[in-house]
Design a protein around this motif. Sequence first.
Motif, short mmCIF file in Angstrom:
data_model
loop_
_atom_site.label_atom_id
_atom_site.label_comp_id
_atom_site.label_asym_id
_atom_site.label_seq_id
_atom_site.Cartn_x
_atom_site.Cartn_y
_atom_site.Cartn_z
N MET A 1 0.88 -1.21 0.14
CA MET A 1 0.02 0.10 -0.04
C MET A 1 0.82 1.30 0.03
N SER A 2 1.78 1.15 0.68
CA SER A 2 2.91 2.56 0.66
C SER A 2 3.47 2.64 -0.54
N ALA A 3 3.85 1.66 -1.48
CA ALA A 3 4.46 2.10 -2.78
C ALA A 3 3.36 2.73 -3.57
N HIS A 4 1.95 2.07 -3.49
CA HIS A 4 0.83 2.75 -4.22
C HIS A 4 0.46 4.30 -3.78
N MET A 5 0.54 4.39 -2.38
CA MET A 5 0.32 5.86 -1.84
C MET A 5 1.43 6.77 -2.38
N ASP A 6 2.54 6.27 -2.35
CA ASP A 6 3.86 7.14 -2.91
C ASP A 6 3.81 7.51 -4.46
N GLU A 7 3.36 6.56 -5.31
CA GLU A 7 2.89 6.77 -6.61
C GLU A 7 1.99 7.79 -6.70
N LEU A 8 0.92 7.62 -6.00
CA LEU A 8 -0.26 8.70 -6.06
C LEU A 8 0.07 9.87 -5.57
N GLN A 11 2.44 11.47 -8.40
CA GLN A 11 1.49 11.91 -9.50
C GLN A 11 0.93 13.34 -9.13
N PHE A 12 0.20 13.22 -8.09
CA PHE A 12 -0.29 14.66 -7.73
C PHE A 12 0.58 15.79 -7.67
N SER A 13 1.59 15.33 -6.99
CA SER A 13 2.76 16.61 -7.10
C SER A 13 3.03 16.96 -8.48
N LYS A 14 3.19 16.09 -9.47
CA LYS A 14 3.71 16.27 -10.76
C LYS A 14 2.32 17.23 -11.37
N PHE A 15 1.09 16.79 -11.21
CA PHE A 15 -0.23 17.58 -11.51
C PHE A 15 -0.13 19.04 -11.17
N GLN A 16 0.36 19.32 -9.81
CA GLN A 16 0.20 20.59 -9.16
C GLN A 16 1.40 21.45 -9.69
N SER A 17 2.32 20.77 -10.13
CA SER A 17 3.62 21.48 -10.64
C SER A 17 2.94 22.08 -12.32
#
Length: 159
Positions: A1-8, A11-17
Amino acid sequence: MSAHMDELIAQFSKFQSKIREAEARFEGVGDMQQQIAELRHSATSPDGTVTVVAGAGGSVTDLTLSPSAMRLDHSQLASVILSTLRQAVAGAVQQQAGIVDETFGDTFGLNTSERVREAQAEAFGTAEQDAPEQTPQPSSRPSRSRDDDFFDDGPILRR
């Protein structure tokens, strides 16, 4: 779950950027609109009898005739007015294209000034270098890293 959360989170950080980048690109729109609203280009006939001032979109904002203009016959005066009007409008349109290029040229790969010069040269039946008052061309675009989510690989407007 941690790897999936890190991935999300990544992606969210990239989107904000991407959102911050888009906001930065469009923050100059208000300044551009103000510059265009204040734009004025004046042209005077070679004999000094007619002066025309044009604004945004080529709108004529002023027409001045010198006292010696009244010595011209009606057809000569009409010809001088039309010629000077064309010069003023062409200059105003070139200035407006330059303002658009300064604001968005690099971002969207536009070269509005060049297109305006080409259209004016064709309309006036002159070579591009003979077209009224050349405007500077925008600087070349900075190189960007290749990214599948980067949508600025070319112009988005129709040619």
